[in-house]
Design a protein around this motif. Structure first.
Motif, PDB file in Angstrom:
ATOM      1  N   GLU A 117       2.132  -1.164   9.567  1.00  0.00           N
ATOM      2  CA  GLU A 117       3.551  -1.501   9.577  1.00  0.00           C
ATOM      3  C   GLU A 117       3.737  -3.003   9.414  1.00  0.00           C
ATOM      4  N   ASN A 118       4.701  -3.368   8.586  1.00  0.00           N
ATOM      5  CA  ASN A 118       5.016  -4.772   8.289  1.00  0.00           C
ATOM      6  C   ASN A 118       3.859  -5.511   7.619  1.00  0.00           C
ATOM      7  N   LYS A 119       3.029  -4.803   6.876  1.00  0.00           N
ATOM      8  CA  LYS A 119       1.853  -5.420   6.237  1.00  0.00           C
ATOM      9  C   LYS A 119       1.905  -5.283   4.727  1.00  0.00           C
ATOM     10  N   HIS A 120       1.190  -6.198   4.072  1.00  0.00           N
ATOM     11  CA  HIS A 120       0.955  -6.122   2.629  1.00  0.00           C
ATOM     12  C   HIS A 120      -0.445  -5.540   2.460  1.00  0.00           C
ATOM     13  N   VAL A 154       6.092  -1.511   4.725  1.00  0.00           N
ATOM     14  CA  VAL A 154       4.791  -1.747   4.105  1.00  0.00           C
ATOM     15  C   VAL A 154       5.001  -2.082   2.626  1.00  0.00           C
ATOM     16  N   THR A 155       4.231  -3.050   2.134  1.00  0.00           N
ATOM     17  CA  THR A 155       4.219  -3.335   0.708  1.00  0.00           C
ATOM     18  C   THR A 155       2.798  -3.106   0.216  1.00  0.00           C
ATOM     19  N   ILE A 156       2.679  -2.691  -1.044  1.00  0.00           N
ATOM     20  CA  ILE A 156       1.379  -2.263  -1.553  1.00  0.00           C
ATOM     21  C   ILE A 156       1.066  -2.924  -2.888  1.00  0.00           C
ATOM     22  N   SER A 157      -0.158  -3.415  -2.974  1.00  0.00           N
ATOM     23  CA  SER A 157      -0.729  -3.875  -4.238  1.00  0.00           C
ATOM     24  C   SER A 157      -1.973  -3.034  -4.485  1.00  0.00           C
ATOM     25  N   ILE A 158      -2.461  -3.063  -5.714  1.00  0.00           N
ATOM     26  CA  ILE A 158      -3.598  -2.233  -6.109  1.00  0.00           C
ATOM     27  C   ILE A 158      -4.646  -3.093  -6.806  1.00  0.00           C
ATOM     28  N   ALA A 159      -5.908  -2.784  -6.522  1.00  0.00           N
ATOM     29  CA  ALA A 159      -7.020  -3.412  -7.241  1.00  0.00           C
ATOM     30  C   ALA A 159      -8.061  -2.334  -7.513  1.00  0.00           C
TER      31      ALA A 159
END
Length: 177
Positions: free
Chosen positions: A137-140, A167-172
Motif C-alpha cells: 500500500e502506498n508503494k511504487h 499502489v503504482t506499478i512499473s514493469i521490467a
C-alpha cells in the motif's frame, strides 16, 4: 511496452532489456535459464538492467521489486523461479527491497509457450492472489518477469496488485516478443 498495456492496465514505466525472436539468441538464453538451470543468466541480466535503471530518474522512486510468481507445483519441479535472481539484482541496484511474499500464483496452468493470443488471455482469470497487501500500500512496485509476449500474465498480476490502496506499478522484463 507502454503501448502494449495502453487501455488494458495502468503502468507508470515499462522496460524490456532485450528483443525476443523465435530461434534467436535471446530465446536460447532464456531457455537456458528456465530449463537448464542456468540461473547465472538471470543474475547477469538483472545486473545489466539494474545498472541501466538506476541511472533513470523514473525508476528511483521504486519502493519494492516483486517477481511474477510460479505456482508452487512448478516451483517444486523446477526448483527455482527463473526471475528471482533477475529481480534481486535489480532491487540491489535500485537500493530497494525484493519480496516474493506478496503475489502468489494460485492456479496451476500449463506452459503458455504454444498458446495463441486469445488462449493466453482467457487463461488468466484469477490466476494470482494478493497476500500481505499492507506491504505494498502506498508503494511504487516494480513487477519483473522473464518475457512478455501478449502481456496477459503481467496484466493479470497488475489487476491483483491494484487491489491494494494507492499502489503504482512499473514493469521490467528480460525480453519482449
Amino acid at each position: 511496452m507502454s503501448k502494449l498495456f495502453y487501455g488494458r492496465a495502468k503502468i507508470i514505466n515499462g522496460t524490456a532489456l532485450l528483443r525476443f525472436e523465435k530461434k534467436g539468441s535471446v530465446q536460447q538464453l532464456i531457455h537456458e535459464l528456465k530449463y537448464r538451470e542456468q540461473q547465472d543468466v538471470g543474475l547477469f541480466l538483472g545486473n545489466w538492467l539494474g545498472e541501466e535503471l538506476k541511472t533513470i530518474e523514473a525508476y528511483k522512486s521504486i519502493d519494492l521489486v516483486i517477481p511474477v510468481p510460479l505456482h508452487k507445483n512448478k516451483l517444486r519441479r523446477r526448483g527455482y523461479n527463473q526471475v528471482t535472481k533477475f529481480g534481486q539484482q535489480i532491487a540491489k541496484a535500485l537500493n530497494t527491497d525484493y519480496d516474493e511474499s506478496v503475489l502468489i500464483k494460485i492456479t496451476n496452468t500449463t506452459s503458455q509457450v504454444n498458446k495463441k493470443r486469445f488462449a493466453r488471455w482467457s487463461n488468466n482469470d484469477e490466476l494470482f492472489s494478493l497476500i500481505n497487501k499492507e506491504k505494498i500500500e502506498n508503494k511504487h512496485i516494480l513487477l519483473v518477469d522473464d518475457i512478455i509476449t501478449t502481456g496477459a500474465t503481467i496484466e493479470a498480476c497488475i489487476q491483483v496488485l491494484n487491489r491494494a490502496d494507492h499502489v503504482t506499478i512499473s514493469i521490467a522484463t528480460m525480453a519482449i516478443a
